[in-house]
Design an enzyme around this catalytic site. Sequence first.
Site, mmCIF file in Angstrom:
data_model
loop_
_atom_site.group_PDB
_atom_site.id
_atom_site.type_symbol
_atom_site.label_atom_id
_atom_site.label_comp_id
_atom_site.label_asym_id
_atom_site.label_seq_id
_atom_site.Cartn_x
_atom_site.Cartn_y
_atom_site.Cartn_z
ATOM 1 N N LYS A 1 5.639 -2.275 0.925
ATOM 2 C CA LYS A 1 6.187 -2.247 -0.435
ATOM 3 C C LYS A 1 5.679 -3.429 -1.256
ATOM 4 O O LYS A 1 5.458 -3.300 -2.462
ATOM 5 C CB LYS A 1 7.715 -2.251 -0.398
ATOM 6 C CG LYS A 1 8.325 -1.017 0.254
ATOM 7 C CD LYS A 1 9.844 -1.129 0.292
ATOM 8 C CE LYS A 1 10.469 0.027 1.051
ATOM 9 N NZ LYS A 1 11.951 -0.039 1.080
ATOM 10 N N THR B 1 7.126 2.134 3.417
ATOM 11 C CA THR B 1 8.151 1.324 4.061
ATOM 12 C C THR B 1 7.680 -0.124 4.064
ATOM 13 O O THR B 1 6.521 -0.420 3.755
ATOM 14 C CB THR B 1 8.400 1.793 5.500
ATOM 15 O OG1 THR B 1 7.204 1.581 6.272
ATOM 16 C CG2 THR B 1 8.753 3.274 5.539
ATOM 17 N N ASP C 1 14.308 2.830 -4.522
ATOM 18 C CA ASP C 1 15.402 2.343 -3.681
ATOM 19 C C ASP C 1 16.605 1.950 -4.531
ATOM 20 O O ASP C 1 17.753 2.205 -4.160
ATOM 21 C CB ASP C 1 14.952 1.137 -2.857
ATOM 22 C CG ASP C 1 14.018 1.509 -1.726
ATOM 23 O OD1 ASP C 1 14.099 2.661 -1.235
ATOM 24 O OD2 ASP C 1 13.204 0.658 -1.321
ATOM 25 N N GLY D 1 22.536 -10.310 4.265
ATOM 26 C CA GLY D 1 21.108 -10.163 4.554
ATOM 27 C C GLY D 1 20.268 -10.498 3.342
ATOM 28 O O GLY D 1 20.725 -10.349 2.203
#
Length: 285
Positions: A74, A70, A110, A133
């Site tokens: 990363k 996480t 991801d 974001g």
Amino acid sequence: MRAAVLGSPIGHSLSPYLHRAAYEAMGLDDWRYEAFKCDEARLPGLMRELVPVRGQEPGDGDAWAGLSLTMPLKRAVLPLLDTVSELAVEVGGANTVVFRDGRGHGDNTDVYGIERALAEAGVPAPRSATVLGGGATAASALAALRNLGLFSATLLVRDPSRAGETAEVAERLGMALAVETFDKLDALIGVDLVVSTLPGGAADAYADRLAGVPALFDVVYSPWPTRAAAAVLGAGGTVVGGFAMLLHQAVRQVELMTGRTDVPVEAMRAAGEAEIFRRSATRTD
């Protein structure tokens, strides 16, 4: 064989439930998957500790197949690896480490998770997109959009000065990126797809304004649906939630770590949904 997810905090992670369900359905009775609290300072030492047993055949000691990571690990793991996939370099982060023959290889699943989640929901390849974001998930979203054939996008952030790393990702991806602030939201959501990478509940303030978008991908998975997702659904739009992304990135991780392609997606889905429901019921009680 052993595998684990690392992060800090880590108690909320659904990864153990997803990976363990896969191992059980695949008959991998000698595989274990755990969750370990690990921050950036601890990561280099942990990677060194794993050197003697990573990717080796099981023997007297435990052999390690790989790691799930996480943020912020990363990015922090990249210089600690022997090899890194081109995609992980482009995105600037590896959420997956696979051990083979004593060497650590970094990859990013991801992006695959986002692509599969959109496809599963029937969202066509967008001709235009706005991303809310500017963090690591936004970078993965840009890579997924690029892979779907989109080479320009708009990024909406509160502070453009903090979007430098994501802008660099777009440049590596060969994408044209416009960085704007949230006061321009109304003018920038007339697109095929809006991707919200904002943390839980943060997009709810924009729910009424997002209601008319054709498709919304909201990375939040609990509580679900978010107000933004409900608004889009209520107006007849298509919504994709964060659990689908989490599920499919984990499916790809299992493939990479086990070397098998017969990964039981539905068993993993059921296990993840059951744990989300259990947590929701606990909060309600």
